[in-house]
Design a protein around this motif. Structure first.
Motif, PDB file in Angstrom:
ATOM      1  N   CYS A  80       0.865  -1.177   0.000  1.00 19.08           N
ATOM      2  CA  CYS A  80       0.000   0.000   0.000  1.00 19.08           C
ATOM      3  C   CYS A  80       0.901   1.227   0.000  1.00 19.08           C
ATOM      4  O   CYS A  80       1.846   1.294   0.786  1.00 19.08           O
ATOM      5  CB  CYS A  80      -0.900   0.017   1.231  1.00 19.08           C
ATOM      6  N   ARG A  90       0.366   3.999   1.156  1.00 19.01           N
ATOM      7  CA  ARG A  90       0.173   4.860   2.327  1.00 19.01           C
ATOM      8  C   ARG A  90       0.384   4.138   3.652  1.00 19.01           C
ATOM      9  O   ARG A  90       0.375   4.752   4.711  1.00 19.01           O
ATOM     10  CB  ARG A  90      -1.241   5.447   2.293  1.00 19.01           C
ATOM     11  N   CYS A  91       0.483   2.785   3.620  1.00 22.35           N
ATOM     12  CA  CYS A  91       0.577   2.022   4.870  1.00 22.35           C
ATOM     13  C   CYS A  91       1.749   1.046   4.773  1.00 22.35           C
ATOM     14  O   CYS A  91       2.144   0.665   3.684  1.00 22.35           O
ATOM     15  CB  CYS A  91      -0.696   1.213   5.104  1.00 22.35           C
ATOM     16  N   CYS A 151      -6.469  -2.232   0.581  1.00 20.37           N
ATOM     17  CA  CYS A 151      -5.683  -2.112   1.806  1.00 20.37           C
ATOM     18  C   CYS A 151      -6.611  -2.283   3.002  1.00 20.37           C
ATOM     19  O   CYS A 151      -7.614  -1.591   3.120  1.00 20.37           O
ATOM     20  CB  CYS A 151      -4.981  -0.757   1.889  1.00 20.37           C
ATOM     21  N   CYS A 195      -6.165   1.294   5.354  1.00 23.61           N
ATOM     22  CA  CYS A 195      -6.643   2.635   5.008  1.00 23.61           C
ATOM     23  C   CYS A 195      -7.803   2.586   4.023  1.00 23.61           C
ATOM     24  O   CYS A 195      -8.376   3.620   3.691  1.00 23.61           O
ATOM     25  CB  CYS A 195      -5.509   3.472   4.439  1.00 23.61           C
TER      26      CYS A 195
HETATM   27 ZN    ZN Z   1      -3.274   1.548   3.150  1.00 27.24          ZN
END
Ligand code: ZN
Ligand code: ADP
Length: 730
Positions: A441, A443-444, A461, A464
């Motif tokens: 991901c 963002r994660c 994900c 998020c």
């Molecule tokens: Zn994520």
């Protein structure tokens, strides 16, 4: 003499706010009030009255309104809130706000607050209602219903509600706590207690009134709920209220039904976050007014105002859902024990696999241990557990030969099976067969999980919520041989459908159970034997009683053995015992097959022996050797920010100030270096944490008091921080 009201408001500031309140009286302590706060009007709770303020008289504002339509929060609840605020280092105003039902956190006259959950005829109204003419069919029908049994407001249409408001004004009807069972139906006869149940009940009764903490240890189906029911009966007979906590909303309907059937005449309410605001307010008010006899709810219900409290039960006390993970991070189980102590009532913690903390408390004599050894149902015996070595019986798409054969045999016998895999989605990762690339991901710090949707595959994900279409080619090497790696519930469902085309398969996980009511619909389908094979995550494992389910297959459990979280094995053991408990509850003997690469592992061996004490003693020895809870008390300071530097900077400064405090004011607390959280990044936020521990809770608490004062003064540098006392995930 001027009167000053000290009001707790839902602000992060851990202090009370003073207001002029010339007409406030001592009886108003604990009442909701509305006060001006900057440009806004806030709802708070009046917690103290005084005669002078440190604020200059000219800048004091006045209370806008005292809600005298609602009874005040009882003193013991205010004391409990203060205790929780102190122990978890959370602002009292925020604690009090969170214990009010959402509908009462808002200002304004709660016009509809007076509307009760149900109506019943008043003494004088009976005659009037009986006299209503058949030529007014709607009125006649409603009157007839009322004369037969209390009428629940939620079941009425708009016209009927209007009629009832009118009749209520005339005094023909009055409010009534919602009955969940028709009052004229007799409850079923309680079974005669088994000798174990009898012994447990006798011990608790012999302890008499007053605080006594108990751990009721018994496997699923051993009759714990039956013990709760008997204690509730005792408590009802004393004219007192019982508070029953359960871990999951999903579990409340089943249990509510059982309690309602047993106690048809009592007033039972459910309290959980799945209720509509109005329902929750009505239930909460019924509890506060002392109208409700039995309160059955999830963790938030531990703060229900109960003027006649006589008993607290915490079912499945080991369940991690009792820990609140946002706002005030409290453990409802621990708060329940404090509450019982403070109120001077017995508290019963029940579990087949108690939390190691609880087991130790029982072993050192802080709690008294009661055991239910066998299954209560005369014919039901514990399921046989077989450990299938997946190094030799190699699973294809998650399913080995032994499990397939057992599933086939259960189908032939016309019995139900459950395949348990604690991963939802199609596959945990998508893998490039050319270069080994997996899809993170952006963002994660987690891989994207492959899901199958109606319109094709998706990469999702689980942290998020990011949801995208998988690319055609690997972004690293350009290869087009992208393959799902590993199993999730969807893939296992697909594989099962391939092997058993004639079987009716039902998948139950967070994705399929998300819709309201979906879960109970599934339960009904299984109970009606419209399902042959259930595939699901841990949400099917909890507390469901399916008498025709005789086979449980467990796949993918080994994952937890390599988790960096030291509590992962404890959770795995509890899950396996729980899921094994689904097999063979009634007349049918059950069988459990666990596919594992480590059949010799002590954890699996203990599961196969149904040996919780053996597991717990070994686990506690390891915890003691490693210096982990329950042998030390822990707290963790969590910080998150848009950059790792910001979060780290804050924690380093926090550590610095903690070192000073440790040297001078409050020694005996060990502080570790800031480290990344188990998930370093979620939704683009970097998360780090600083662990503290001490030999005793008292020493840790002494330190935290000083430290938090210092932390409040530190520049946050763009970081958001929160303290978690007794964390369960470090
Ligand atoms: Zn994520
Ligand atoms: P637990 O809460 O430990 O899972 P329950 O109280 O739900 O166990 O009991 C499991 C099953 O055994 C239920 O069907 C219950 O009705 C039955 N049962 C419980 N106690 C007795 C008893 N003393 N005699 C006969 N059946 C019992």
């Amino acid at each position: 003499m001027s009167r000053i009201a000290r009001v707790a408001l839902d602000t992060p500031l851990d202090r009370l706010f003073d207001y002029l309140a010339p007409d406030a009286e001592a009886a108003d302590i604990g009442r909701r009030v509305e006060v001006p706060f900057g440009p806004r009007i806030l709802v708070g709770v009046l917690v103290e009255l005084g005669t002078h303020s440190e604020v200059a008289a000219t800048s004091l504002k006045s209370l806008q309104r005292i809600d005298r339509d609602t009874p005040p929060l009882p003193a013991d609840l205010l004391a409990l809130a203060r205790f929780a605020a102190g122990y978890y280092h959370h602002a009292l105003g925020a604690v009090l706000a969170s214990l009010l039902p959402p509908a009462l956190r808002r200002g304004g006259r709660p016009a509809r607050a007076a509307e009760p959950a149900a109506y019943a005829p008043s003494e004088t109204g009976r005659g009037e209602l009986a006299g209503i003419d058949t030529r007014k069919p709607a009125q006649f029908a409603l009157a007839a219903r009322l004369l037969a049994a209390p009428v629940v407001r939620a079941e009425l249409n708009g016209r009927e509600k209007a009629l009832l408001r009118d009749w209520s004004k005339r005094g023909w009807v009055q409010g009534h706590a919602a009955p969940t069972w028709p009052a004229d139906e007799a409850g079923p006869v309680a079974p005669t207690p088994t000798p174990d149940q009898e012994a447990a009940l006798n011990a608790i009764r012999a302890a008499g009134a007053g605080f006594s903490p108990w751990l009721l240890h018994g496997v699923t189906g051993s009759g714990k709920t039956e013990v709760y029911l008997r204690l509730v009966a005792d408590t009802l007979a004393q004219g007192r209220q019982s508070l029953i906590l359960v871990p999951e909303i999903h579990l409340t309907p089943q249990l509510t039904e059982r309690f309602a059937q047993r106690f048809p005449g009592s007033r039972l309410i459910g309290l959980h976050s799945g209720l509509a605001d109005g329902e929750r307010r009505a239930g909460w008010l019924a509890a506060l007014r002392g109208d409700a006899d039995i309160i059955l709810g999830t963790r938030l219900a531990v703060f229900t105002p109960l003027p006649r409290l006589g008993l607290i039960v915490v079912d499945e006390e080991h369940d991690t859902s009792y820990k609140q993970m946002e706002g005030m991070r409290y453990s409802a189980r621990d708060v329940a024990v404090w509450r019982a102590r403070q109120a001077g009532v017995p508290v019963l913690l029940g579990s087949a696999t108690p939390a190691l903390e609880t087991w130790r408390n029982a072993k050192v004599g802080r709690y008294r241990l009661l055991g239910l050894a066998a299954r209560a149902h005369a014919q039901a015996s514990l399921p046989k557990v077989r450990l299938i070595d997946s190094r030799t019986d190699r699973p294809k798409q998650g399913l080995g030969k032994a499990l397939l054969a057992a599933l086939d045999a259960a189908l032939q016998r016309g019995e139900q099976s459950l395949v348990f895999i604690n991963r939802r989605g199609y596959a945990p990762t998508l893998l490039c067969n050319g270069c080994g690339h997996v899809f993170p991901c952006p963002r994660c710090s987690a891989h994207l999980v492959l899901h199958r949707a109606r319109a094709g595959y998706r990469l999702v994900c689980h942290h998020c919520g990011l949801d995208t279409r998988p690319p055609e080619a690997c972004p690293d090497c350009g290869g087009v041989d992208l393959r799902p790696a590993g199993q999730g519930t969807q893939r296992v469902e697909e594989a099962l459908a391939g092997h058993f085309p004639q079987a009716r398969i039902l998948r139950v996980d967070r994705d399929t159970a998300a819709r309201k009511g979906a879960f109970s619909a599934m339960r009904e389908r299984v109970a009606a034997r419209e399902v042959d094979i259930l595939v699901g995550t841990q949400i099917v494992a909890k507390g469901h009683d399916f008498p025709h389910l005789t086979l449980v297959g467990v796949i993918g459990a080994d994952q937890a053995l390599v988790s960096p979280d030291f509590r992962a094995t404890e959770r795995l053991f509890a899950q396996l015992m729980q899921v094994a408990g689904r097999a063979g509850r009634a007349e049918h003997p059950g069988e459990v097959l666990i596919q594992t690469r480590y059949p010799g592992h002590p954890l699996y061996q203990a599961v196969a022996r149904h040996d919780y004490p053996g597991f717990a003693e070994a686990a506690l020895r390891e915890r003691r050797a490693a210096g982990f809870p329950p042998f030390v008390a822990q707290a963790v300071l969590r910080a998150e920010a848009s950059s790792e530097e910001a979060a780290l900077g804050f924690l380093l400064a926090a550590r610095e100030s903690g070192m000073e405090i440790g040297k001078s004011l409050a020694p005996g607390v060990e502080m570790f270096d800031p480290v990344p959280a188990l998930m370093l990044r979620i939704a683009g936020r970097h998360r780090l944490q600083l662990l503290l521990q001490s030999d005793t809770r008292a020493r840790l608490q002494g330190f935290l008091g000083h430290w938090l004062e210092a932390l409040a003064k530190l520049p946050a540098r763009g970081a958001k921080w929160v303290l978690d006392v007794d964390p369960v995930d470090v």
